[in-house]
Design a protein around this motif. Structure first.
Motif, mmCIF file in Angstrom:
data_model
loop_
_atom_site.group_PDB
_atom_site.id
_atom_site.type_symbol
_atom_site.label_atom_id
_atom_site.label_comp_id
_atom_site.label_asym_id
_atom_site.label_seq_id
_atom_site.Cartn_x
_atom_site.Cartn_y
_atom_site.Cartn_z
ATOM 1 N N ALA A 1 0.816 -1.226 0.000
ATOM 2 C CA ALA A 1 0.000 0.000 0.000
ATOM 3 C C ALA A 1 0.846 1.272 0.000
ATOM 4 N N ASP A 2 1.844 1.358 0.870
ATOM 5 C CA ASP A 2 2.615 2.600 0.978
ATOM 6 C C ASP A 2 3.362 2.907 -0.319
ATOM 7 N N LYS A 3 3.992 1.889 -0.884
ATOM 8 C CA LYS A 3 4.735 2.089 -2.137
ATOM 9 C C LYS A 3 3.790 2.434 -3.285
ATOM 10 N N PHE A 4 2.634 1.796 -3.303
ATOM 11 C CA PHE A 4 1.667 2.056 -4.378
ATOM 12 C C PHE A 4 1.140 3.485 -4.273
ATOM 13 N N LEU A 5 0.824 3.922 -3.055
ATOM 14 C CA LEU A 5 0.326 5.283 -2.868
ATOM 15 C C LEU A 5 1.383 6.302 -3.296
ATOM 16 N N GLU A 6 2.616 6.055 -2.938
ATOM 17 C CA GLU A 6 3.708 6.951 -3.329
ATOM 18 C C GLU A 6 3.794 7.084 -4.856
ATOM 19 N N ALA A 7 3.649 5.948 -5.546
ATOM 20 C CA ALA A 7 3.706 5.956 -7.012
ATOM 21 C C ALA A 7 2.486 6.653 -7.607
ATOM 22 N N MET A 8 1.312 6.470 -7.004
ATOM 23 C CA MET A 8 0.103 7.152 -7.478
ATOM 24 C C MET A 8 0.214 8.664 -7.318
ATOM 25 N N VAL A 9 0.748 9.081 -6.185
ATOM 26 C CA VAL A 9 0.931 10.510 -5.926
ATOM 27 C C VAL A 9 1.870 11.114 -6.970
ATOM 28 N N LYS A 10 2.962 10.426 -7.242
ATOM 29 C CA LYS A 10 3.935 10.898 -8.228
ATOM 30 C C LYS A 10 3.270 11.061 -9.597
ATOM 31 N N ALA A 11 2.464 10.072 -10.005
ATOM 32 C CA ALA A 11 1.772 10.134 -11.294
ATOM 33 C C ALA A 11 0.763 11.271 -11.319
#
Length: 473
Positions: free
Chosen positions: A291-301
């Motif tokens: 979850a944390d890594k996925f959220l970080e990547a979503m925020v970046k996008a």
């Protein structure tokens, strides 16, 4: 013969006409008034209904192949006007011009694909008895079109209706009337008078059409709340209804995905058309371990998505289409402080003209909060988590709606197992929003009744008749 894009009128019985009272839409990027359009009264409705009923008598007898030729010619006419429709669509709806052109392309694909479908008679012979199942036209239909995809969703009603022998009266949204009126006007070059008509009006026009005794069917795309009103009105004369309503679509992201790749896709699908899509991703569920890594990547996008007028280059999010919806979406932003939500990205909206909303992700709000249980229909989504696959399925299904959903995994067998347990009419694996006019589109639960498109959608414009033929006494 080209269309005049300075004048927008009703089409009744093959002729263009206006009304004493006028209204206009609003360009959501600038706040400027759109073109003047008619405000239809009961008198216009009655005349359009009579013209449609008269046209039904002859159009229903036209052979299928001739109706098909007319539908395909209509597609060619729309293609010739493609750029004019796209430019007007961006002005009145707000979507970036690239997406407006893509909508017209999708409309062309829908018309031409629907025209390839057929409903042949089904025959069974047993001894001296022959049983024939026929699909016969219903009668006059009404297509009520929303403001988010006013071209694609209009032709998605026009093409199957006229192909199956049913005249149609198109009612575009009061927020996006121009393109719908031009679709009806264009149709006069390819169909006899009364087969395709277009009426513009205010909030009272829909009820006038749905309560009128003439139509045999209402095809409505819009909110669940209004869909219930349409069904109630149609029930008084037992009109057939197809209702394509709201959605609260979940994305279930399993722990074996390529995080950077899928996070970018999911963010793009959540904020496409500024979130104003009934089957856009509205609830993002990610397995706890990633979850944390996925959220970080979503925020970046999400930070890379440009917000602005649809006429500017590289814009991904245009404005919210109308003030009423803009205020509703802003209400969710008011809840941020009130509910003490954690904002992962976004959260602040630009000042100045236009109904612009910054794409926003709320990090793990309470799952009973409004941002999770309601459909914002704007670019704000909750980011949520689950533990086991069974937990993800349970959370995805925890809604009164069931229009679409998607499951994301590098293990197709695992993803398909989860997808089959999602209670929604359209479920994708490793994709979302990829519709096909050859196949039915429908909602479960409060997301709709009946189907649009595909053979099932064609049958929804027909009565079924069974003939029992005996060769001898």
């Amino acid at each position: 013969m080209g269309l005049d894009w300075k004048v927008f009128q009703n089409t009744i019985n093959g002729k263009q006409e206006t009304t004493q009272q006028k209204r206009h839409g609003v360009n959501p990027a600038t706040g400027e008034n759109g073109p003047e359009v008619p405000v239809s009264t009961k008198e216009e409705v009655d005349r359009a209904m009579k013209a449609a009923a008269d046209a039904f008598e002859s159009w229903s007898e036209v052979p299928w192949e001739e109706r098909k030729k007319a539908v395909l010619a209509y597609a060619d006419g729309l293609e010739a006007e493609k750029e004019n429709f796209a430019q007007e669509l961006t002005k009145e709806q707000g979507k970036p011009l690239a997406f407006a052109r893509a909508e017209v392309d999708a409309a062309l694909h829908w018309i031409r694909t629907v025209a390839t479908l057929e409903l042949p008679e089904e025959t069974v012979t047993e001894g001296d008895k022959e049983i024939v199942v026929r699909f016969t036209p219903l009668g006059v239909t009404v297509g009520i079109v929303p403001w988010n995809f006013p071209i694609q969703l209009a032709v998605g009603k026009i093409a199957p209706s006229v192909l199956t022998g049913n005249p149609i009266i198109v009612k575009p949204s009061p927020f996006t009337p121009a393109c719908g009126l031009k679709l009806a006007e264009l149709a006069q070059q390819y169909f006899p008078p009364g087969v395709v008509q277009g009426l513009s009006g205010g909030d009272d026009l829909g009820p006038m059409l749905t309560s009128h005794p003439t139509p045999a069917k209402i095809s409505f795309t819009g909110s669940t709340f209004t869909g219930k009103k349409v069904m109630e009105s149609a029930s008084k004369t037992l009109k057939r209804v197809t209702l394509e309503l709201g959605g609260n679509d979940p994305a279930v992201i399993l722990d074996d995905v390529n995080i950077d790749e899928i996070a970018q896709k999911v963010a793009g699908l959540a904020f496409l058309n500024s979130g104003q899509i009934c089957i856009a991703l509205k609830r993002i569920f990610v397995q706890e371990s990633i979850a944390d890594k996925f959220l970080e990547a979503m925020v970046k996008a999400t930070k890379n998505f440009k917000v602005g007028p649809g006429t500017e280059p590289d814009v991904y999010l245009g404005p919210i289409q109308n003030k009423m919806q803009y205020e509703r979406v802003k209400g969710f932003f008011t809840d941020i402080e009130k509910e003490n939500w954690k904002v992962a990205v976004g959260g602040k909206n630009p000042d100045g003209p236009g109904y612009f909303i910054t794409p926003t992700i709320i990090d793990r709000p309470d799952e009973n909060s409004r941002i999770v249980t309601e459909e914002p229909f704007g670019p704000i989504v909750p980011f949520l988590t689950f533990n086991t696959d069974a937990d993800g399925i349970k959370k995805a299904n925890d809604t009164s709606m069931g229009l679409g959903a998607s499951v994301w995994s590098s293990d197709l067998e695992r993803a398909a197992k989860v997808a089959r347990k999602i209670r929604a009419g359209n479920v994708w694996v490793n994709a979302h929003l990829e519709l096909d006019p050859r196949f039915p589109f429908s909602g479960h639960k409060e997301s709709g009744i009946g189907s649009e498109w595909g053979i099932t959608g064609l049958k929804a414009y027909c009565n079924t008749q069974t003939l029992y033929l005996k060769r001898k006494e």
